[in-house]
Design a protein around this motif. Structure first.
Motif, mmCIF file in Angstrom:
data_model
loop_
_atom_site.group_PDB
_atom_site.id
_atom_site.type_symbol
_atom_site.label_atom_id
_atom_site.label_comp_id
_atom_site.label_asym_id
_atom_site.label_seq_id
_atom_site.Cartn_x
_atom_site.Cartn_y
_atom_site.Cartn_z
ATOM 1 N N UNK A 48 -83.910 -17.684 107.486
ATOM 2 C CA UNK A 48 -84.321 -17.117 108.771
ATOM 3 C C UNK A 48 -83.388 -17.575 109.894
ATOM 4 N N UNK A 49 -83.084 -18.873 109.923
ATOM 5 C CA UNK A 49 -82.180 -19.384 110.955
ATOM 6 C C UNK A 49 -80.783 -18.781 110.827
ATOM 7 N N UNK A 50 -80.314 -18.632 109.607
ATOM 8 C CA UNK A 50 -79.006 -18.005 109.407
ATOM 9 C C UNK A 50 -78.996 -16.563 109.881
ATOM 10 N N UNK A 51 -80.075 -15.837 109.618
ATOM 11 C CA UNK A 51 -80.152 -14.453 110.065
ATOM 12 C C UNK A 51 -80.210 -14.373 111.588
ATOM 13 N N UNK A 53 -78.954 -16.561 113.711
ATOM 14 C CA UNK A 53 -77.659 -16.941 114.271
ATOM 15 C C UNK A 53 -76.611 -15.856 114.072
ATOM 16 N N UNK A 54 -76.716 -15.103 112.994
ATOM 17 C CA UNK A 54 -75.727 -14.064 112.708
ATOM 18 C C UNK A 54 -76.066 -12.729 113.360
ATOM 19 N N UNK A 55 -77.264 -12.599 113.922
ATOM 20 C CA UNK A 55 -77.675 -11.328 114.518
ATOM 21 C C UNK A 55 -76.765 -10.879 115.658
ATOM 22 N N UNK A 56 -76.404 -11.760 116.616
ATOM 23 C CA UNK A 56 -75.500 -11.296 117.693
ATOM 24 C C UNK A 56 -74.150 -10.816 117.154
ATOM 25 N N UNK A 57 -73.615 -11.477 116.152
ATOM 26 C CA UNK A 57 -72.328 -11.064 115.593
ATOM 27 C C UNK A 57 -72.443 -9.699 114.919
ATOM 28 N N UNK A 58 -73.557 -9.435 114.266
ATOM 29 C CA UNK A 58 -73.732 -8.134 113.613
ATOM 30 C C UNK A 58 -73.890 -7.033 114.637
ATOM 31 N N UNK A 59 -74.592 -7.344 115.734
ATOM 32 C CA UNK A 59 -74.778 -6.340 116.773
ATOM 33 C C UNK A 59 -73.446 -6.025 117.464
#
Length: 65
Positions: A48-51, A53-59
């Motif tokens: 969950x924490x990895x997802x 943290x990676x959400x802004x980069x994916x957006x």
């Protein structure tokens, strides 16, 4: 299946040890169950924490969420 065959071989060669293993296996499994649940929980939290943290980069890359 292999575990069962190994237990049968143990039963033939040393039946008291095989019967002791047969009795102790459920007890050990029950004792280790909280640690398995804890491991699954820690894995889920890290995923969950990895997802998160990676959400802004994916957006920013334009990938769909």
């Amino acid at each position: 299946m292999v575990g069962f065959l190994l237990w049968l071989v143990l039963l033939v060669f040393c039946w008291p040890l095989a019967l002791l293993a047969l009795v102790l296996y459920p007890i050990v499994w029950l004792l280790l169950l909280p640690f398995r649940l804890l491991g699954m929980t820690v894995t889920a939290v890290f995923a969950f924490l990895g997802a998160m943290l990676m959400l802004p980069a994916r957006v920013l890359r334009g990938r769909p969420i």
